[in-house]
Write an enzyme that holds these catalytic residues in place. Structure first.
Site, PDB file in Angstrom:
ATOM      1  CG  HIS A   1     -91.696  70.055 -51.753  1.00 36.44           C
ATOM      2  ND1 HIS A   1     -90.917  71.180 -51.615  1.00 36.44           N
ATOM      3  CD2 HIS A   1     -90.858  69.047 -52.089  1.00 36.44           C
ATOM      4  CE1 HIS A   1     -89.657  70.865 -51.861  1.00 36.44           C
ATOM      5  NE2 HIS A   1     -89.588  69.575 -52.144  1.00 36.44           N
TER       6      HIS A   1
ATOM      7  CE  LYS B   1     -96.188  85.116 -52.102  1.00 36.56           C
ATOM      8  NZ  LYS B   1     -95.345  84.293 -51.207  1.00 36.56           N
ATOM      9  NE  ARG B   2     -97.897  79.038 -61.077  1.00 32.62           N
ATOM     10  CZ  ARG B   2     -97.746  77.961 -61.858  1.00 32.62           C
ATOM     11  NH1 ARG B   2     -96.555  77.549 -62.212  1.00 32.62           N
ATOM     12  NH2 ARG B   2     -98.800  77.316 -62.296  1.00 32.62           N
TER      13      ARG B   2
ATOM     14  CE  LYS C   1     -98.104  79.824 -53.883  1.00 32.72           C
ATOM     15  NZ  LYS C   1     -96.900  79.704 -53.032  1.00 32.72           N
TER      16      LYS C   1
ATOM     17  CB  THR D   1     -87.737  79.846 -51.215  1.00 32.97           C
ATOM     18  OG1 THR D   1     -88.518  79.607 -52.390  1.00 32.97           O
ATOM     19  CG2 THR D   1     -87.459  78.527 -50.522  1.00 32.97           C
TER      20      THR D   1
ATOM     21  CE  LYS E   1     -85.576  82.764 -54.072  1.00 30.44           C
ATOM     22  NZ  LYS E   1     -86.472  82.133 -55.040  1.00 30.44           N
TER      23      LYS E   1
END
Length: 837
Positions: free
Chosen positions: A378, A569-570, A575, A677, A681
């Site tokens: 992952h 998101k986290r 990110k 992911t 969405k």
């Protein structure tokens, strides 16, 4: 602002939510009242909304149990190969509405509850999220369970029943505060305790070699109590099981002979054993080598393997004996999927059982183990890789350490034979890393001990083969695969976006729910003016609904006509929420510079949790909230720019924010986000994507055509030269320099001018994730976004092209690929007969 219609007020009874028969409604009302009066309100006169929620949950659960029992009976009769998905996280969210949809009961329940003078949506809001995950990895497991049931696979999810899930996030004066998530406080109507399947789990002790073979002795025992949750497939009467283990102290715990006098102390010490399933570790993409975490990892693996072997031995078919005694058929009947390295101990544990307990030869046991297990990687971030100190193993799992050493010896002998004298390669490929302390590399154990290794998006699987596990790929290329992630369209379209669902059903029927590629048919309507208007209207309604939710819950007023620019998101440096933040400040500076110019109004929403020990992530939250404080109160700006930090982002909040988004921010440094992911969405729900060529974004751009996404940025990390120093960007780009100077001078923190010195210092001198390198490209890409938003018709056409291109990203497609290419089973469209048939 006019209050938007609720979904129940619309009550468009289309078949996707189940045709409502009068009999169904009457039956549900009867059942609801029975539960309300007999199971709940024993000695209270007045029912509370929570009583109503539990009455409805039990009513819906009644419709599950018959199908659940029948499905398990069906598996016992047919004896198919069984799939066991092992994960330390299952981020399930709420269960009620998803169950109603998959059982085709939503319309009937809606009507029944309405006739009883209650509001279904209000009751649904009472349910606690099951937050047994951190983010993508845990939510993926939940989507996979839904797809495995919907595809008729005999599958089981195995994990831990954490008493406390991911913490609740509060924002206080702009800082994140964590609160314990006591999700079981009012009980959980969806689980069933199964004390009859309780199992002993061993820890510590020593290895006795004196007899024939090794014996693990003098261990401490903790009991594993299973709790089963039903997992319904979509309208196929299949109901699978998620089995979560809870730690229980045995009754003689600490009451052995040496503890005679201290009975009270001994009973209090039961907590020590039961702490194993107390709390989810709140780290996403970060390894924290704590002994309690290693205990959790072994606990779930040891309990699950005992369970799998019990089921294998007592299964009805494949053997004339009442019980299977041979393990030859084990890999034909059992598949074990390891969700990241967290359950990697399944490999040495299965070896221990086969060799020490079942007395198989090592070679035979190893062959069975490798054929049975498969591993999903992952992440490629080095700080996320699990590397457990050998001394911890020695103490906690002495026999497993011996087995790992033996696996490593045989593995290195093979490599040595292929590459004589290549000591560097041996060192790189060893399961044991030399150093102080010596460590076990769990990813290497997973690659060596399984028959299939997969990444979770094409670009990630390439990085896995060409860099992370290159040495292993050179030896066994056939072991490496790609399985691009997906999301379940039941939760992420039907449940969260009924308006868009109705529109799609009207145009192409409802088969797309189980075959998402059919969304391609929407392209036929790209020039249909009425369809364009309707798609745009649904988005506007979703935005209004979310606006009123924010007003009601957080007392913030936003302009629903503005562009909803969303990054949820986290919080993590890779990110790049910071890049988003730099854009916000740049926009703010431009508005202040030319206050009379036309600007496309934006509401930028950023949400996500930071790991409690991750200082930089917490500073990023504080920066976002501080920037919001200045921007939102500047009269020059008005409602042309608003910045909102979405508190306590979780599954149930995602279900509200995703359908309301116009722009989805997927801006990780290329080569760092394995898949993502959330990106899928947003795409499915009619948002456009601004993003880098990273993770699944690459395949989204391929499916919807690159010109229909806003793609920017440097190529992936392994492919580029190290970027010249950050000062060069700072010196060369005036707008960037202004932004950084404002942050470092205290413009956004006037009371503490040096509050963000760590953030600025990182950006200027030590930025692994190249925020400055992508700044210019990002800003100009955002200008393209604003320009298109001024042309609503063009925008909506691009939206439809994205929805039409999102078919690949159903988890049904992902799971079909796992089934055929890794587990060796065929998905089935067989509908098990309903309990009343």
């Amino acid at each position: 602002m006019a209050k938007p219609l609720t979904d129940s007020e619309k009550r468009k009874q289309i078949s996707v939510r189940g045709i409502t028969g009068v009999g169904d409604v009457a039956e549900i009302k009867k059942s609801f009242n029975r539960h309300l009066h007999f199971t709940l309100v024993k000695d209270r006169i007045v029912s509370t909304p929570r009583d109503y929620y539990f009455a409805l949950a039990h009513t819906v659960r009644d419709h599950l149990v018959g199908r659940w029992i029948r499905t398990q009976q069906y598996y016992y009769e047919k004896d198919p190969k069984r799939i066991h998905y092992l994960s330390l996280e299952f981020y399930m969210g709420r269960t009620l509405q998803n169950t109603m949809i998959n059982l085709g009961l939503q319309s009937a329940c809606d009507e029944a509850i309405y006739q009883l003078g209650l509001d279904l949506e209000e009751l649904q809001e009472i349910e606690e999220d099951a937050g047994l995950g951190n983010g993508g990895l845990g939510r993926l497991a939940a989507c996979f369970l839904d797809s495995m049931a919907s595809l008729g696979l005999a599958a089981y999810g195995y994990g831990i029943r954490y008493e406390f899930g991911i913490f609740n996030q509060k924002i206080s004066e702009g800082w994140q505060i964590e609160e314990a998530d006591d999700w079981l406080r009012y009980g959980n109507p969806w689980e069933k305790a199964r004390p009859e399947f309780m199992l002993p789990i061993h820890f510590y002790g020593r290895v006795d070699q004196s007899g024939g073979g090794a014996k693990w002795v003098d261990t401490q025992i903790v009991l594993a109590m299973p709790y089963d949750t039903p997992v319904p497939g979509y309208k196929n009467n299949t109901v699978n099981t998620m089995r979560l283990w809870s730690a229980k102290a045995p009754n003689d715990f600490n009451l052995q002979e040496f503890n005679v006098g201290d009975y009270i102390e001994a009973v209090l010490d039961r907590n020590l054993a039961e702490n194993i399933s107390r709390v989810l570790y709140p780290n996403d993409n970060f390894f924290e080598g704590k002994e309690l975490r290693l205990k959790q990892e072994y606990f779930v693996v040891a309990a699950t393997l005992q369970d799998i072997i019990r089921r294998f031995k007592s299964s009805k078919f494949g053997c004339r004996d009442p019980v299977r005694t041979s393990f030859d058929s084990f890999p034909d009947k059992v598949a074990i999927q390891l969700n990241d390295t967290h359950p990697a101990l399944a490999i040495p544990e299965l070896m221990r059982i086969l060799v020490d307990v079942e007395k198989l030869e090592w070679e035979k046991a190893w062959d069975i183990t490798v054929k049975t297990c498969a591993y999903t990687n992952h992440t490629v971030l080095p700080e996320a890789l699990e590397r457990w100190p050998v001394y911890m193993f020695e103490k906690l799992l002495p026999r497993h350490l011996q087995i790992i050493y033996e696996i490593n010896q045989r593995h290195l002998d093979r490599v040595s034979a292929l590459y004589p004298g290549d000591w560097d390669r041996l060192k790189r490929m060893s399961l044991i890393e030399e150093g102080d302390p010596k460590r076990v590399n769990m990813a290497h154990l997973c690659v060596v001990g399984t028959h299939a290794v997969n990444g979770v998006a094409r670009i990630h699987s390439e990085i896995v083969k060409n860099s992370v596990f290159k040495d292993f790929y050179d030896i066994e290329p056939e072991k490496f695969q790609n399985k691009t992630n997906g999301i379940t369209p039941r939760r992420w379209l039907l449940l969260c976006n009924p308006g868009l669902t109705d529109l799609i059903v009207e145009k192409i029927g409802e088969d797309f729910v189980t075959d998402l590629y059919q969304l391609k048919k929407l392209l036929k309507f790209i020039d249909d003016g009425i369809f364009l208007r309707d798609v745009s209207k649904v988005k506007q309604e979703n935005k209004l609904k979310f606006s009123s939710y924010l007003e009601q819950e957080y007392n913030v007023k936003i302009n629903p006509a503005s562009l909803f620019d969303i990054q949820v998101k986290r919080i993590h440096e890779y990110k790049r929420q910071l890049l988003n933040c730099l854009h916000i400040i740049t926009l703010y500076n431009r508005i202040r510079k030319e206050p009379n110019k036309e600007f496309v109004p934006r509401t930028v929403m950023i949400g996500g949790k930071a790991a409690p020990g991750y200082h930089m992530a917490k500073m990023i939250i504080k920066l976002i909230t501080s920037v919001g404080n200045i921007v939102n109160h500047d009269p020059v700006v008005g409602d042309r720019l608003k910045v909102i930090f979405l508190e306590n982002y979780r599954v149930s909040l995602a279900e509200k924010v995703v359908p309301a988004a116009d722009l989805s921010e997927q801006i990780s440094t290329a080569g760092t986000e394995a898949s993502g992911t959330g990106n899928m969405k947003f795409m499915l729900n009619g948002a456009l994507t601004i993003g880098t060529m990273d993770g699944a974004n690459v395949e989204m751009a391929e499916e919807a055509k690159e010109e229909n996404l806003f793609i920017f940025g440097m190529p992936p990390l392994p492919l580029r030269d190290s970027i010249s120093a950050c000062e060069l960007y700072y010196d060369r780009i005036p707008e960037l320099r202004q932004v950084i100077d404002q942050i470092s001078s205290g413009f956004f923190s006037p009371k503490q001018p040096d509050l963000f010195k760590d953030v600025v210092n990182m950006l200027m001198n030590n930025d692994r994730f190249k925020v400055f390198a992508d700044y210019e490209a990002y800003i100009s890409c955002q200008e393209k976004v604003s320009n298109l938003y001024k042309k609503p018709k063009e925008w909506t056409k691009m939206v439809i092209k994205n929805i039409a291109g999102s078919g690949k990203f159903s988890s049904d497609r992902t799971i079909s690929e796992y089934a055929r290419e890794i587990w060796g089973v065929e998905p089935s469209s067989v509908k098990i007969p309903a309990p009343n048939e």
